[in-house]
Design a protein around this motif. Structure first.
Motif, mmCIF file in Angstrom:
data_model
loop_
_atom_site.group_PDB
_atom_site.id
_atom_site.type_symbol
_atom_site.label_atom_id
_atom_site.label_comp_id
_atom_site.label_asym_id
_atom_site.label_seq_id
_atom_site.Cartn_x
_atom_site.Cartn_y
_atom_site.Cartn_z
ATOM 1 N N ILE A 1 5.117 -11.113 -5.807
ATOM 2 C CA ILE A 1 4.855 -10.781 -4.402
ATOM 3 C C ILE A 1 5.020 -9.290 -4.163
ATOM 4 C CG2 ILE A 1 5.687 -11.087 -2.038
ATOM 5 C CD1 ILE A 1 6.434 -13.991 -2.906
ATOM 6 N N ALA A 2 6.104 -8.722 -4.694
ATOM 7 C CA ALA A 2 6.340 -7.286 -4.501
ATOM 8 C C ALA A 2 5.191 -6.479 -5.089
ATOM 9 C CB ALA A 2 7.669 -6.886 -5.143
ATOM 10 N N SER A 3 4.741 -6.864 -6.277
ATOM 11 C CA SER A 3 3.631 -6.150 -6.907
ATOM 12 C C SER A 3 2.373 -6.231 -6.057
ATOM 13 C CB SER A 3 3.312 -6.756 -8.273
ATOM 14 O OG SER A 3 4.297 -6.403 -9.186
ATOM 15 N N LYS A 4 2.114 -7.416 -5.531
ATOM 16 C CA LYS A 4 0.926 -7.585 -4.698
ATOM 17 C C LYS A 4 0.988 -6.699 -3.475
ATOM 18 C CE LYS A 4 -0.611 -12.215 -5.875
ATOM 19 N NZ LYS A 4 -0.433 -13.650 -5.591
ATOM 20 N N MET A 5 2.169 -6.637 -2.857
ATOM 21 C CA MET A 5 2.318 -5.836 -1.649
ATOM 22 C C MET A 5 2.137 -4.350 -1.956
ATOM 23 S SD MET A 5 5.292 -7.819 0.440
ATOM 24 C CE MET A 5 4.814 -7.684 2.140
ATOM 25 N N ILE A 6 2.672 -3.913 -3.067
ATOM 26 C CA ILE A 6 2.519 -2.510 -3.450
ATOM 27 C C ILE A 6 1.056 -2.212 -3.756
ATOM 28 C CG2 ILE A 6 3.110 -0.776 -5.202
ATOM 29 C CD1 ILE A 6 5.896 -2.180 -5.341
ATOM 30 N N ARG A 7 0.400 -3.173 -4.374
ATOM 31 C CA ARG A 7 -1.016 -2.991 -4.693
ATOM 32 C C ARG A 7 -1.863 -2.855 -3.415
ATOM 33 N NH1 ARG A 7 -3.222 -4.705 -10.114
ATOM 34 N NH2 ARG A 7 -1.020 -4.373 -10.382
ATOM 35 N N ILE A 8 -1.598 -3.749 -2.452
ATOM 36 C CA ILE A 8 -2.339 -3.685 -1.180
ATOM 37 C C ILE A 8 -2.105 -2.327 -0.525
ATOM 38 C CG2 ILE A 8 -2.438 -4.598 1.184
ATOM 39 C CD1 ILE A 8 -1.719 -7.363 -0.014
ATOM 40 N N TYR A 9 -0.848 -1.928 -0.502
ATOM 41 C CA TYR A 9 -0.475 -0.660 0.127
ATOM 42 C C TYR A 9 -1.217 0.509 -0.507
ATOM 43 C CZ TYR A 9 2.635 3.111 1.690
ATOM 44 O OH TYR A 9 3.154 4.261 2.230
ATOM 45 N N CYS A 10 -1.207 0.555 -1.835
ATOM 46 C CA CYS A 10 -1.837 1.676 -2.532
ATOM 47 C C CYS A 10 -3.350 1.660 -2.300
ATOM 48 C CB CYS A 10 -1.516 1.611 -4.023
ATOM 49 S SG CYS A 10 -2.005 3.102 -4.902
ATOM 50 N N LYS A 11 -3.916 0.481 -2.360
ATOM 51 C CA LYS A 11 -5.362 0.362 -2.203
ATOM 52 C C LYS A 11 -5.816 0.839 -0.829
ATOM 53 C CE LYS A 11 -8.804 -3.144 -3.062
ATOM 54 N NZ LYS A 11 -8.996 -4.590 -3.133
ATOM 55 N N LYS A 12 -5.062 0.424 0.205
ATOM 56 C CA LYS A 12 -5.480 0.742 1.562
ATOM 57 C C LYS A 12 -5.048 2.132 1.993
ATOM 58 C CE LYS A 12 -6.329 -3.802 2.677
ATOM 59 N NZ LYS A 12 -7.749 -4.165 2.720
ATOM 60 N N LYS A 13 -3.911 2.562 1.487
ATOM 61 C CA LYS A 13 -3.352 3.838 1.944
ATOM 62 C C LYS A 13 -3.793 4.992 1.073
ATOM 63 C CE LYS A 13 0.015 3.613 5.243
ATOM 64 N NZ LYS A 13 0.541 4.606 6.155
ATOM 65 N N HIS A 14 -3.780 4.752 -0.218
ATOM 66 C CA HIS A 14 -4.084 5.845 -1.141
ATOM 67 C C HIS A 14 -5.489 5.740 -1.705
ATOM 68 C CE1 HIS A 14 0.549 5.727 -1.791
ATOM 69 N NE2 HIS A 14 0.221 6.382 -0.715
ATOM 70 N N HIS A 15 -6.160 4.639 -1.374
ATOM 71 C CA HIS A 15 -7.551 4.423 -1.781
ATOM 72 C C HIS A 15 -7.753 4.572 -3.286
ATOM 73 C CE1 HIS A 15 -8.343 4.373 2.456
ATOM 74 N NE2 HIS A 15 -7.732 5.506 2.566
ATOM 75 N N LYS A 16 -6.849 3.904 -4.015
ATOM 76 C CA LYS A 16 -6.955 3.944 -5.465
ATOM 77 C C LYS A 16 -7.282 2.553 -5.980
ATOM 78 C CE LYS A 16 -5.860 8.209 -6.539
ATOM 79 N NZ LYS A 16 -5.056 8.829 -5.573
#
Ligand SMILES: [Zn+2]
Length: 117
Positions: free
Chosen positions: A21-36
């Motif tokens: 779950i933590a990994s998924k949340m970090i992934r969503i965050y990076c994708k949406k915020k850092h556009h990576k």
């Protein structure tokens, strides 16, 4: 390098799920915020830190959601970071992974009951 060998690393199903779950949340965050597409260095670093903290979590399989934990094993810097991630990704988790979010996001009682006419 000194290792505290008093307790083996956590490896049970609860810890495992928390990690996912933590990994998924970090992934969503990076994708949406850092556009990576892949995790950027900062987020990868945070992810590694969180995985490590979960592996060493004092409560292991008995743990509650980290937000409710009385210990707060994160250093202030990482705590700020992960708080930002949780706040940002929480609503997205409800959308993408609703079942996994239940433990972490308090749900209003009536949403839990099936709808009846
Ligand atoms: Zn990132």
């Amino acid at each position: 390098m000194s290792r505290q060998a008093e307790k083996p690393l956590n490896d049970g199903p609860i810890i495992h799920k928390e990690k996912i779950i933590a990994s998924k949340m970090i992934r969503i965050y990076c994708k949406k915020k850092h556009h990576k597409k892949e995790l950027c260095e900062e987020c990868r670093n945070l992810n590694e830190y969180v995985m490590k903290r979960l592996s060493y979590c004092k409560f292991g399989e008995e743990k509650t959601a980290c937000a409710k934990c009385p210990i707060h094993c994160y250093t202030p810097v990482y705590r700020q970071k992960i708080k930002g991630v949780m706040r940002f990704s929480g609503p997205w988790m409800l959308l993408y992974h609703p079942l996994e979010s239940i433990r972490h996001i308090p749900m209003p009682e009536k949403l839990k009951r099936p709808l009846s006419r």
